[in-house]
Design a protein around this motif. Structure first.
Motif, PDB file in Angstrom:
ATOM      1  N   THR B  33       0.826  -1.199   0.000  1.00  0.00           N
ATOM      2  CA  THR B  33       0.000   0.000   0.000  1.00  0.00           C
ATOM      3  C   THR B  33       0.865   1.255   0.000  1.00  0.00           C
ATOM      4  OG1 THR B  33      -1.390  -1.250   1.517  1.00  0.00           O
ATOM      5  CG2 THR B  33      -1.996   1.008   1.163  1.00  0.00           C
ATOM      6  N   VAL B  34       0.393   2.250  -0.690  1.00  0.00           N
ATOM      7  CA  VAL B  34       0.971   3.595  -0.598  1.00  0.00           C
ATOM      8  C   VAL B  34      -0.143   4.498  -0.098  1.00  0.00           C
ATOM      9  CG1 VAL B  34       2.039   5.496  -1.849  1.00  0.00           C
ATOM     10  CG2 VAL B  34       2.500   3.154  -2.550  1.00  0.00           C
ATOM     11  N   GLN B  35       0.150   5.284   0.915  1.00  0.00           N
ATOM     12  CA  GLN B  35      -0.909   6.101   1.513  1.00  0.00           C
ATOM     13  C   GLN B  35      -0.376   7.497   1.842  1.00  0.00           C
ATOM     14  OE1 GLN B  35      -2.264   5.277   5.644  1.00  0.00           O
ATOM     15  NE2 GLN B  35      -4.317   5.136   4.785  1.00  0.00           N
ATOM     16  N   PHE B  36      -1.244   8.466   1.689  1.00  0.00           N
ATOM     17  CA  PHE B  36      -0.939   9.804   2.197  1.00  0.00           C
ATOM     18  C   PHE B  36      -2.092  10.206   3.109  1.00  0.00           C
ATOM     19  CE2 PHE B  36      -1.079  14.378   2.337  1.00  0.00           C
ATOM     20  CZ  PHE B  36       0.250  14.678   2.607  1.00  0.00           C
ATOM     21  N   ARG B 123      -5.109  -8.667  11.687  1.00  0.00           N
ATOM     22  CA  ARG B 123      -6.041  -8.604  10.563  1.00  0.00           C
ATOM     23  C   ARG B 123      -6.280  -7.209  10.011  1.00  0.00           C
ATOM     24  NH1 ARG B 123     -10.957 -12.641  12.367  1.00  0.00           N
ATOM     25  NH2 ARG B 123      -9.658 -14.343  13.103  1.00  0.00           N
ATOM     26  N   TYR B 124      -6.356  -6.230  10.900  1.00  0.00           N
ATOM     27  CA  TYR B 124      -6.869  -4.930  10.445  1.00  0.00           C
ATOM     28  C   TYR B 124      -5.844  -3.807  10.434  1.00  0.00           C
ATOM     29  CZ  TYR B 124     -11.200  -7.398  11.396  1.00  0.00           C
ATOM     30  OH  TYR B 124     -12.199  -8.343  11.411  1.00  0.00           O
ATOM     31  N   ASN B 125      -4.660  -4.041  11.001  1.00  0.00           N
ATOM     32  CA  ASN B 125      -3.713  -2.939  11.122  1.00  0.00           C
ATOM     33  C   ASN B 125      -2.845  -2.805   9.867  1.00  0.00           C
ATOM     34  OD1 ASN B 125      -2.478  -0.764  12.310  1.00  0.00           O
ATOM     35  ND2 ASN B 125      -1.003  -1.995  13.453  1.00  0.00           N
ATOM     36  N   ALA B 126      -3.490  -2.710   8.730  1.00  0.00           N
ATOM     37  CA  ALA B 126      -2.806  -2.455   7.460  1.00  0.00           C
ATOM     38  C   ALA B 126      -3.578  -1.337   6.765  1.00  0.00           C
ATOM     39  CB  ALA B 126      -2.798  -3.713   6.603  1.00  0.00           C
ATOM     40  N   PRO B 127      -2.881  -0.403   6.126  1.00  0.00           N
ATOM     41  CA  PRO B 127      -3.567   0.797   5.606  1.00  0.00           C
ATOM     42  C   PRO B 127      -4.758   0.484   4.698  1.00  0.00           C
ATOM     43  CG  PRO B 127      -1.201   1.066   5.452  1.00  0.00           C
ATOM     44  CD  PRO B 127      -1.434  -0.340   5.898  1.00  0.00           C
ATOM     45  N   TRP B 128      -4.659  -0.554   3.870  1.00  0.00           N
ATOM     46  CA  TRP B 128      -5.764  -0.832   2.950  1.00  0.00           C
ATOM     47  C   TRP B 128      -6.941  -1.465   3.673  1.00  0.00           C
ATOM     48  CZ3 TRP B 128      -7.292   0.662  -1.640  1.00  0.00           C
ATOM     49  CH2 TRP B 128      -8.317  -0.045  -2.276  1.00  0.00           C
ATOM     50  N   PRO B 304     -11.966   2.985  -8.814  1.00  0.00           N
ATOM     51  CA  PRO B 304     -11.382   1.891  -9.594  1.00  0.00           C
ATOM     52  C   PRO B 304      -9.865   1.834  -9.427  1.00  0.00           C
ATOM     53  CG  PRO B 304     -12.903   3.202 -10.918  1.00  0.00           C
ATOM     54  CD  PRO B 304     -12.694   3.937  -9.639  1.00  0.00           C
ATOM     55  N   HIS B 305      -9.285   0.714  -9.825  1.00  0.00           N
ATOM     56  CA  HIS B 305      -7.841   0.487  -9.789  1.00  0.00           C
ATOM     57  C   HIS B 305      -7.281   0.499  -8.374  1.00  0.00           C
ATOM     58  CE1 HIS B 305      -8.133   0.861 -14.083  1.00  0.00           C
ATOM     59  NE2 HIS B 305      -8.599   2.083 -13.975  1.00  0.00           N
ATOM     60  N   ASP B 306      -8.064  -0.002  -7.433  1.00  0.00           N
ATOM     61  CA  ASP B 306      -7.597  -0.173  -6.053  1.00  0.00           C
ATOM     62  C   ASP B 306      -7.092   1.125  -5.423  1.00  0.00           C
ATOM     63  OD1 ASP B 306      -8.263  -2.857  -5.831  1.00  0.00           O
ATOM     64  OD2 ASP B 306      -6.384  -3.512  -6.722  1.00  0.00           O
ATOM     65  N   VAL B 307      -7.857   2.170  -5.616  1.00  0.00           N
ATOM     66  CA  VAL B 307      -7.577   3.455  -4.966  1.00  0.00           C
ATOM     67  C   VAL B 307      -8.747   3.775  -4.040  1.00  0.00           C
ATOM     68  CG1 VAL B 307      -7.246   5.940  -5.316  1.00  0.00           C
ATOM     69  CG2 VAL B 307      -6.223   4.312  -6.907  1.00  0.00           C
ATOM     70  N   ARG B 308      -8.439   4.256  -2.868  1.00  0.00           N
ATOM     71  CA  ARG B 308      -9.498   4.579  -1.906  1.00  0.00           C
ATOM     72  C   ARG B 308      -9.285   5.982  -1.337  1.00  0.00           C
ATOM     73  NH1 ARG B 308      -9.669   1.185   3.496  1.00  0.00           N
ATOM     74  NH2 ARG B 308      -7.974   2.594   3.964  1.00  0.00           N
ATOM     75  N   TYR B 332      -3.553   3.644  -2.036  1.00  0.00           N
ATOM     76  CA  TYR B 332      -3.458   2.859  -3.279  1.00  0.00           C
ATOM     77  C   TYR B 332      -2.882   1.485  -2.937  1.00  0.00           C
ATOM     78  CZ  TYR B 332      -1.483   1.158  -7.679  1.00  0.00           C
ATOM     79  OH  TYR B 332      -1.150   0.370  -8.738  1.00  0.00           O
ATOM     80  N   ARG B 333      -3.557   0.455  -3.392  1.00  0.00           N
ATOM     81  CA  ARG B 333      -3.061  -0.910  -3.170  1.00  0.00           C
ATOM     82  C   ARG B 333      -2.453  -1.431  -4.472  1.00  0.00           C
ATOM     83  NH1 ARG B 333      -7.010  -5.947  -1.728  1.00  0.00           N
ATOM     84  NH2 ARG B 333      -8.056  -5.144  -3.567  1.00  0.00           N
ATOM     85  N   PHE B 334      -1.259  -1.986  -4.369  1.00  0.00           N
ATOM     86  CA  PHE B 334      -0.600  -2.496  -5.592  1.00  0.00           C
ATOM     87  C   PHE B 334      -0.274  -3.976  -5.434  1.00  0.00           C
ATOM     88  CE2 PHE B 334       2.715  -0.702  -2.863  1.00  0.00           C
ATOM     89  CZ  PHE B 334       3.657  -1.719  -2.813  1.00  0.00           C
TER      90      PHE B 334
END
Lengths: 98, 344
Positions: B33-36, B123-128, B304-308, B332-334
């Motif tokens: 994941t890339v997050q800002f 389970r849940y402590n990941a940005p995506w 779309p494209h796994d962006v939130r 963004y999930r890659f």
């Protein structure tokens, strides 16, 4: 003699019918076989989707695109994280990379 | 002639071995994941760019290497609400483990792994995955000192039936003071029972922290995702001598099918309440110094494209001061093969 010939021909005809690939439901035609395989794959994919939602989908949605090259690593990762069984792994594989 | 035969044979053997070890289906992947994230907490603004890469390397059907790092920046004003902005970057390894998948009932992991206490950390402590950007207040209970453990862990599904599954995890961790790889000396585990047809899981956790006076931490959790409604309810309770508390989170996705591409179907509303009751504070426990209540409400929009996109508002009540917390971000999930070759 005539009776023996008739009996032989009748037996041969019966055997020929019995061996015919068209007539026997135990031995379906290639087209039928293909349809059965397609149906089975579709069922497995549907079951795989159900298992994905019940296990992986509890925390996140499926990636939008996943290639056959990537799917094994993804599934092994999920097998450890989500404690998937070997059967779950195979069915989810059918769903992610049919 | 004999020499060339030997060379050819050796080459063939090497290729066969390599194919068996790293065949087409054994391609390692790089995911993550890339997050800002931007935050305004009681008037203080700060920004956090985060990269969380995950490397996963299958080694045949039974062995697996997986690793997750976290490179996080923290950019804030020097004096809280005034002064110029300055930043620092921190890199940590969340896990780097070798797994041996013996069968459906047993996986043995060695190395550095996420401490399996309750469900938030693993389970849940990941940005995506997490629905709200901030971790739960009680997160440090049972996961001291860093959320990761250095040692060995066994896990799996002890009993699997159509109507229910019993899963378990047990581990031992050694004390490590290596920078960015720190862990505490501890032992513990978790047991849960999952009802797949109901989408319901309940479980309990225990940790014995074997340093600094030997503390016990215990906890319980539940997760419920009704099969017919796109509702996701998660909750945890944790107790230790340092303090205790709970959180309850509810998330509603406006479409049952998560692949739904309609505008409203991509929206998710989230609410979380938390209560924390202070116990006997201890240095390094990373818990609030006073009783704290907090409520959060957030909206996530899955492009779309796994962006939130996400935005949330939280109100925190504490005798040390109340605060409004606004957060917004993009994630963004890659996912791609870790080395080139082959067709996609």
């Amino acid at each position: 003699m005539k009776g023996r010939v008739t009996a032989f021909l009748a037996t041969a005809a019966l055997l020929a019918c019995g061996l015919s690939p068209v007539a026997s439901p135990q031995n379906p035609a290639p087209a039928q076989k293909s349809a059965t395989v397609t149906r089975t794959t579709a069922q497995q994919s549907k079951e795989g989707e159900r298992r994905f939602q019940a296990n992986c989908g509890r925390c996140h949605n499926a990636p939008e695109a996943i290639s056959p090259r990537e799917v094994k690593a993804v599934l092994q990762h999920m097998r450890v994280r989500a404690m998937l069984s070997a059967e779950d792994e195979q069915l989810i594989l059918k769903f992610l990379a049919p | 002639m004999s020499f060339s035969k030997n060379v050819f044979g050796t080459l063939l053997l090497f290729l066969c071995s390599a194919s068996a070890l790293f065949g087409q289906s054994d391609t390692p992947i790089l995911s993550g994941t890339v997050q800002f994230l931007g935050t305004s907490n009681a008037g203080a603004n700060f920004y956090q760019p985060v990269i969380v890469p995950i490397l996963a390397v299958p080694l045949g059907d039974h062995f697996f290497i997986e690793s997750r790092a976290e490179i996080q920046g923290f950019i804030a004003r020097d004096n809280g609400t005034t002064g110029p902005y300055s930043g620092q970057f921190i890199a940590t390894f969340d896990y780097a483990q070798l797994d041996y998948i013996a069968n459906s009932h047993l996986t043995i992991s060695v190395g550095r792994f996420l401490t399996p206490f309750n469900i938030y950390n693993e389970r849940y402590n990941a940005p995506w995955i997490k629905n709200l950007p901030d971790a739960a207040i009680i997160f440090p209970i049972g996961t001291r000192t860093s959320g990761s453990s250095d040692g060995a862990m066994v896990r799996g599904v002890a009993v699997a039936r159509k109507k229910f599954e019993v899963n378990y995890t047990a581990y031992f961790s050694a004390l490590t003071n290596v920078e960015n790889l720190g862990s505490g000396r501890a032992a513990g585990g978790r047991v849960g029972i999952f009802f797949p047809e109901k989408g319901f899981e309940i479980g309990t956790s225990y940790q014995r922290f074997l340093q600094n006076g030997e503390l016990n931490a215990s906890g319980a959790y539940l997760v419920w995702q009704p099969p017919r409604i796109p509702l996701d309810i998660r909750s945890e309770f944790a107790h230790s001598p340092n303090g205790q508390g709970y959180w309850l989170e509810s998330a509603y996705r406006f479409a049952k099918d998560r692949r739904n591409i309609s505008g409203i179907g991509r929206l998710q509303a989230v609410a979380r309440i938390q209560q924390y009751f202070n116990g006997t504070p201890q240095a390094g426990d990373s818990l609030p110094l006073a009783d704290t209540n907090r409520f959060d409400f957030g909206l996530n929009y899955y492009l779309p494209h796994d962006v939130r996109l996400n935005g949330s508002y939280g109100r925190q009540f504490s005798s040390l001061g109340n605060a409004n917390i606004w957060e917004y971000g993009i994630t963004y999930r890659f996912l791609f093969p870790a080395w080139p070759g082959g067709s996609r």
